[in-house]
Design a protein around this motif. Sequence first.
Motif, short mmCIF file in Angstrom:
data_model
loop_
_atom_site.label_atom_id
_atom_site.label_comp_id
_atom_site.label_asym_id
_atom_site.label_seq_id
_atom_site.Cartn_x
_atom_site.Cartn_y
_atom_site.Cartn_z
N ASP A 100 0.84 -1.21 0.00
CA ASP A 100 0.00 0.00 0.00
C ASP A 100 0.87 1.25 0.00
O ASP A 100 0.53 2.26 -0.65
CB ASP A 100 -0.98 -0.01 1.17
N GLU A 101 2.02 1.19 0.69
CA GLU A 101 2.93 2.33 0.70
C GLU A 101 3.58 2.51 -0.67
O GLU A 101 3.73 3.63 -1.16
CB GLU A 101 4.01 2.13 1.77
N ILE A 102 3.98 1.41 -1.29
CA ILE A 102 4.59 1.49 -2.62
C ILE A 102 3.58 2.03 -3.62
O ILE A 102 3.90 2.87 -4.46
CB ILE A 102 5.10 0.10 -3.05
N ALA A 103 2.33 1.54 -3.53
CA ALA A 103 1.28 1.99 -4.45
C ALA A 103 1.06 3.49 -4.32
O ALA A 103 0.92 4.21 -5.32
CB ALA A 103 -0.01 1.23 -4.19
N ALA A 104 1.02 4.00 -3.08
CA ALA A 104 0.80 5.43 -2.87
C ALA A 104 1.99 6.26 -3.33
O ALA A 104 1.83 7.38 -3.82
CB ALA A 104 0.53 5.69 -1.39
N ARG A 105 3.18 5.68 -3.19
CA ARG A 105 4.40 6.42 -3.49
C ARG A 105 4.69 6.46 -4.99
O ARG A 105 5.01 7.51 -5.54
CB ARG A 105 5.56 5.76 -2.75
N GLU A 106 4.53 5.32 -5.65
CA GLU A 106 4.98 5.26 -7.05
C GLU A 106 4.13 4.37 -7.94
O GLU A 106 4.43 4.18 -9.12
CB GLU A 106 6.43 4.76 -7.10
N GLY A 107 3.05 3.81 -7.40
CA GLY A 107 2.25 2.88 -8.18
C GLY A 107 2.89 1.50 -8.21
O GLY A 107 3.97 1.29 -7.66
N LEU A 108 2.22 0.56 -8.86
CA LEU A 108 2.73 -0.80 -8.96
C LEU A 108 2.89 -1.14 -10.44
O LEU A 108 1.91 -1.16 -11.18
CB LEU A 108 1.76 -1.79 -8.31
N PRO A 109 4.11 -1.41 -10.89
CA PRO A 109 4.33 -1.71 -12.31
C PRO A 109 3.73 -3.06 -12.69
O PRO A 109 3.46 -3.90 -11.82
CB PRO A 109 5.86 -1.71 -12.44
N PRO A 110 3.54 -3.30 -13.99
CA PRO A 110 2.91 -4.56 -14.42
C PRO A 110 3.57 -5.81 -13.88
O PRO A 110 2.88 -6.75 -13.47
CB PRO A 110 3.00 -4.48 -15.95
N ARG A 111 4.89 -5.86 -13.87
CA ARG A 111 5.58 -7.07 -13.39
C ARG A 111 5.27 -7.34 -11.92
O ARG A 111 5.14 -8.48 -11.50
CB ARG A 111 7.10 -6.94 -13.58
N LEU A 112 5.16 -6.27 -11.13
CA LEU A 112 4.85 -6.45 -9.72
C LEU A 112 3.39 -6.88 -9.54
O LEU A 112 3.08 -7.72 -8.70
CB LEU A 112 5.14 -5.17 -8.95
N LEU A 113 2.49 -6.32 -10.34
CA LEU A 113 1.09 -6.75 -10.29
C LEU A 113 0.97 -8.23 -10.66
O LEU A 113 0.21 -8.98 -10.03
CB LEU A 113 0.25 -5.90 -11.23
N ASP A 114 1.71 -8.66 -11.66
CA ASP A 114 1.70 -10.08 -12.03
C ASP A 114 2.20 -10.94 -10.88
O ASP A 114 1.65 -12.01 -10.60
CB ASP A 114 2.58 -10.32 -13.27
N ALA A 115 3.25 -10.48 -10.22
CA ALA A 115 3.81 -11.25 -9.10
C ALA A 115 2.83 -11.32 -7.94
O ALA A 115 2.76 -12.34 -7.23
CB ALA A 115 5.14 -10.64 -8.66
N VAL A 116 2.07 -10.26 -7.71
CA VAL A 116 1.04 -10.28 -6.67
C VAL A 116 -0.01 -11.34 -7.01
O VAL A 116 -0.40 -12.16 -6.16
CB VAL A 116 0.38 -8.89 -6.53
N ALA A 117 -0.48 -11.33 -8.25
CA ALA A 117 -1.47 -12.33 -8.67
C ALA A 117 -0.92 -13.74 -8.56
O ALA A 117 -1.63 -14.67 -8.14
CB ALA A 117 -1.91 -12.04 -10.10
N ASP A 118 0.33 -13.93 -8.91
CA ASP A 118 0.96 -15.26 -8.79
C ASP A 118 0.98 -15.72 -7.33
O ASP A 118 0.73 -16.89 -7.04
CB ASP A 118 2.39 -15.23 -9.33
N ALA A 119 1.29 -14.79 -6.42
CA ALA A 119 1.34 -15.15 -5.01
C ALA A 119 -0.03 -15.55 -4.49
O ALA A 119 -0.17 -16.51 -3.73
CB ALA A 119 1.88 -13.96 -4.19
N VAL A 120 -1.07 -14.84 -4.92
CA VAL A 120 -2.43 -15.18 -4.49
C VAL A 120 -2.85 -16.52 -5.08
O VAL A 120 -3.43 -17.37 -4.39
CB VAL A 120 -3.42 -14.08 -4.89
N ALA A 121 -2.54 -16.73 -6.36
CA ALA A 121 -2.90 -18.00 -7.00
C ALA A 121 -2.23 -19.18 -6.31
O ALA A 121 -2.85 -20.22 -6.08
CB ALA A 121 -2.53 -17.96 -8.48
N ALA A 122 -0.96 -19.02 -5.95
CA ALA A 122 -0.24 -20.10 -5.26
C ALA A 122 -0.82 -20.34 -3.87
O ALA A 122 -0.97 -21.49 -3.44
CB ALA A 122 1.25 -19.75 -5.17
N MET A 123 -1.15 -19.28 -3.17
CA MET A 123 -1.74 -19.41 -1.84
C MET A 123 -3.08 -20.14 -1.91
O MET A 123 -3.35 -21.04 -1.12
CB MET A 123 -1.91 -18.03 -1.21
N HIS A 124 -3.92 -19.77 -2.86
CA HIS A 124 -5.22 -20.42 -3.00
C HIS A 124 -5.09 -21.87 -3.43
O HIS A 124 -5.86 -22.74 -2.98
CB HIS A 124 -6.08 -19.65 -4.01
N ALA A 125 -4.13 -22.16 -4.29
CA ALA A 125 -3.94 -23.54 -4.73
C ALA A 125 -3.55 -24.44 -3.58
O ALA A 125 -3.92 -25.63 -3.55
CB ALA A 125 -2.89 -23.60 -5.84
#
Length: 492
Positions: A115-140
């Motif tokens: 949330d701090e990174i998002a407020a400071r500079e946004g989240l680039p596509p690669r980081l957004l992909d990595a977030v989704a990957d982490a959630v997908a792995a957690m759910h699996a």
Amino acid sequence: MTIPQAQREAAELLARLSGAAPVETHISAVYVGRDTAWKMKKAVALGFLDFTSLAERERFCRRELELNQPHAPGLYRDVVPLTRGPDGRLREGGDGPAVEWVLRMAPVPAGDFLDEIAAREGLPPRLLDAVADAVAAMHAAAPRAETDPPAAMAAILDGNVPSALRAGLDPGRVRAWAAAARAELARVAPALAARGAAGFVRRCHGDLHLGNFCLWEGRPTPFDALEFDEALARIDVGYDLAFLLMDLDLRLGRAAANRVLNRYVARGGDAGLLVGLPLWLSLRAMIRAHVEGTRGRDWSVLLTAAEAHLAPAATRLVAVGGLQGTGKSTLARALAPALGRCPGALVLRSDEIRKRRFGVAPEARLPAAAYAEGVSAAVHAEMFAMAATALAAGQAVVLDAVFLDPGHRAQAEAVARAAGVRFDGIWLEAPLEILRARLAARHGDASDANEAVLLRAAAVDPGAMAWHRVAADDGAAAAARSAIGMKGHSMC
């Protein structure tokens, strides 16, 4: 916020150990030192939890460790008692009776929370992909849970109405929202029950917003999973994901939420979650709205979002085709956020479906055998089936494939016709030399195409082309929007 009187001595010890004042919430105090962070649960009873018992604080410290350590190894360390030493003073550890229990963690720099990174500079596509990957792995990896999904959603919905009214939200709007939400729940209840029977209800994170992600060892890592209420955490994985999507949409905009949704579906193939997404997004926004109201903050944007998620939106199917290197995926991602309801269209990319069928990440390379005719037929069949599922759920869809075969183009149109929605096909074109240069410069992409693949495809006659022909240059997105009737970046 304050530390309960009975815990003041423990708080003083943790302040000395850390050399810092605590970071407080209503239910915990975290003391961040140079090498260690100590988390103490406050001895409070708030209706939805009761930490007044020392035994319960120990139990929930251990439960928090159990839930989070698998996804954040090294971040969560252990649970230790605070005991009295021979001098009568509190100490960390020891063999005597526990006076307090604390969870020990590794410290995370304040600037490394998402949330701090998002407020400071946004989240680039690669980081957004990595977030989704982490959630997908957690759910699996999450264990299945046995619940009645429609009844569980009804309980959450009904509980939000008095909470919203107590928090000072507009009563008329809250009651109108509740009526619309109940109508939506009644509509999707059979599908939610079927998802529960199919194993999509799991022991999830439960509180999956950007503030509960941090960069750990260079990767976005979820932490602070909900430990004190199993009913709120034994939910459909789509409802868990919806909190993150809602948060992204409000903090960073529709494109960020759309990117995470599409990466998540690309990793797991769960297009079926779309059937519950409007209700889930609305519930998450309403929950956040009354939480903000309780804290004396502005809730108006969140209440408006909760209402908007339940509003109908036009559904349509757009297909993007063209030779390798024409920028199909770039265009698909540019169009998707503004198509249909939040968070925009589901993008189904044939390259990503192929990688999932072989159990690898989108960026992993596959051997030539993975592109055999039979495999490609199965990839396209899955893509069209997922598109039909998404359209039936009311979500717009963008198909991203070469579509060199007239039969594949006809199948795409047939899917839209069967769903009763508008269809638009876009055919991207560029000189061969430009495409060769683009492929040579490509890296970290789901496509395995090289120059040889391009030249073979270029030699194939695509047959009569009735789709919108668009030059694959810097003006492709604007030209495509105009061709298919999109007005700027507005919803359509």
